[in-house]
Motif scaffolding. Structure first.
Motif, mmCIF file in Angstrom:
data_model
loop_
_atom_site.group_PDB
_atom_site.id
_atom_site.type_symbol
_atom_site.label_atom_id
_atom_site.label_comp_id
_atom_site.label_asym_id
_atom_site.label_seq_id
_atom_site.Cartn_x
_atom_site.Cartn_y
_atom_site.Cartn_z
ATOM 1 N N LEU A 237 -18.139 -19.216 -2.357
ATOM 2 C CA LEU A 237 -17.301 -18.273 -3.223
ATOM 3 C C LEU A 237 -17.062 -16.967 -2.688
ATOM 4 N N ILE A 238 -18.166 -16.515 -1.839
ATOM 5 C CA ILE A 238 -17.935 -15.055 -1.117
ATOM 6 C C ILE A 238 -16.917 -15.340 0.098
ATOM 7 N N VAL A 239 -17.118 -16.350 0.761
ATOM 8 C CA VAL A 239 -16.146 -16.673 1.775
ATOM 9 C C VAL A 239 -14.928 -16.762 1.547
ATOM 10 N N PHE A 240 -14.494 -17.472 0.386
ATOM 11 C CA PHE A 240 -13.162 -17.674 -0.179
ATOM 12 C C PHE A 240 -12.710 -16.390 -0.580
ATOM 13 N N TYR A 241 -13.121 -15.467 -1.271
ATOM 14 C CA TYR A 241 -12.488 -14.342 -1.711
ATOM 15 C C TYR A 241 -12.745 -13.079 -0.240
ATOM 16 N N GLN A 242 -13.436 -13.370 0.596
ATOM 17 C CA GLN A 242 -13.463 -12.559 1.775
ATOM 18 C C GLN A 242 -12.021 -12.771 2.483
ATOM 19 N N ASN A 243 -11.860 -14.232 2.409
ATOM 20 C CA ASN A 243 -10.811 -14.497 3.294
ATOM 21 C C ASN A 243 -9.485 -14.258 2.592
ATOM 22 N N LEU A 244 -9.451 -13.981 1.037
ATOM 23 C CA LEU A 244 -8.275 -13.623 0.347
ATOM 24 C C LEU A 244 -8.034 -11.946 0.591
ATOM 25 N N GLY A 245 -9.251 -11.186 0.862
ATOM 26 C CA GLY A 245 -8.966 -9.866 0.965
ATOM 27 C C GLY A 245 -9.095 -9.292 -0.238
ATOM 28 N N LEU A 246 -9.221 -7.903 -0.400
ATOM 29 C CA LEU A 246 -9.585 -7.127 -1.748
ATOM 30 C C LEU A 246 -8.246 -7.221 -2.653
ATOM 31 N N ALA A 247 -7.150 -6.886 -2.160
ATOM 32 C CA ALA A 247 -5.717 -6.934 -2.707
ATOM 33 C C ALA A 247 -5.648 -8.174 -3.551
ATOM 34 N N LEU A 248 -5.751 -9.190 -2.871
ATOM 35 C CA LEU A 248 -5.407 -10.631 -3.559
ATOM 36 C C LEU A 248 -6.535 -10.934 -4.502
ATOM 37 N N SER A 249 -7.740 -10.571 -4.057
ATOM 38 C CA SER A 249 -9.054 -10.658 -5.206
ATOM 39 C C SER A 249 -8.477 -10.026 -6.400
ATOM 40 N N LEU A 250 -8.111 -8.693 -6.358
ATOM 41 C CA LEU A 250 -7.959 -8.109 -7.591
ATOM 42 C C LEU A 250 -6.731 -8.507 -8.250
ATOM 43 N N LEU A 251 -5.611 -9.273 -7.623
ATOM 44 C CA LEU A 251 -4.537 -9.846 -8.267
ATOM 45 C C LEU A 251 -5.219 -11.116 -8.932
ATOM 46 N N VAL A 252 -5.921 -11.749 -8.447
ATOM 47 C CA VAL A 252 -6.345 -13.106 -9.156
ATOM 48 C C VAL A 252 -7.259 -12.583 -10.435
ATOM 49 N N ILE A 253 -8.191 -11.625 -10.182
ATOM 50 C CA ILE A 253 -8.760 -11.216 -11.696
ATOM 51 C C ILE A 253 -7.638 -10.453 -12.792
#
Length: 254
Positions: free
Chosen positions: A4-20
């Motif tokens: 899970l951590i690796v997945f969201y690290q690969n997405l980056g902060l901006a995309l992770s916030l977009l997902v949420i």
């Protein structure tokens, strides 16, 4: 946890916030009008990531919120007996679409997603409420199911033409909400099977999807709270307009 951590690290902060933010918004809309979580999720996430990746993220939030939706209403057995040709055809259509098309990415898939969203928005805004004669259900249900499944396999959106079909059955409000939950559950499980078969649904994607469940549930609770305080008709009109703009953008820009 590591995947899970690796997945969201690969997405980056901006995309992770977009997902949420996307699942919070999509859950809120679903809480108000009973649908919209996968549609909004695929529409917004499709602006920033591959459709197959976006579809993988929605599997767990969509499945659990749909199970929640279909569990209440008291009409489940009756609806299964009436809708089984539609549900079976959705599963078959999704399987055939996975073998034939698949969510392999590319401009045409993004544009297909935009087209599906735009058609759905225009049908919600412009078409009058249709009514289907009971004798027509015998052939129309399988046809709508197969078409819904094929569109699901290519775009991750499973509202066309299943939702207009269900709305035309003259179901009561509670029956319709429960029928939508039933249809969406089958579509989500069929989509998950297709993604798994194509290798697009691994441990990292499932872990990331599980994390997306939290904002989706918070949004759904918020939507149910809002539903008691605003006009559902007005909200649905705004929803369809926004969906049409989003679909048009995806269709044009690819």
């Amino acid at each position: 946890m590591d995947t899970l951590i690796v997945f969201y690290q690969n997405l980056g902060l901006a995309l992770s916030l977009l997902v949420i933010a996307t699942f919070l918004l999509a859950g809120t809309i679903k809480g108000v009008i009973g649908l919209g979580l996968p549609t909004i999720s695929m529409g917004l996430l499709g602006l920033a990531m591959a459709p197959a990746q976006a579809a993988a993220l929605l599997i767990i939030p969509a499945t659990l919120t749909n199970l929640w939706q279909l569990a209440f209403g008291g009409h489940l057995r009756t609806l299964i007996w009436r809708l089984w040709p539609l549900l079976l055809a959705i599963f078959i259509g999704t399987g055939l679409g996975t073998l034939w098309l698949g969510m392999v990415g590319g401009t045409w898939v993004v544009r297909a997603l935009g087209g599906a969203l735009l058609v759905y928005a225009l049908s919600g805004l412009c078409l009058p409420t249709l009514r289907i004669a009971p004798r027509a259900e015998r052939w129309l249900a399988p046809l709508c199911g197969v078409l819904t499944g094929v569109i699901t396999s290519a775009t991750g959106v499973f509202v066309i033409p299943a939702v207009p079909y269900l709305q035309a059955l003259a179901l009561s409000k509670d029956e319709l909400v429960q029928a939508l939950g039933l249809s969406f559950t089958v579509s989500t499980l069929a989509l998950a099977a297709g993604l798994l078969w194509r290798g697009a649904l691994g441990g990292g994607e499932l872990s990331a999807s599980l994390l997306a469940l939290l904002p989706a549930l918070v949004g759904m609770w918020l939507g149910q709270w809002l539903r008691q305080r605003i006009s559902a008709v007005l909200f649905k009109r705004v929803f369809f307009i926004g969906l049409g703009v989003l679909g048009g953008h995806l269709l044009i820009s690819g």
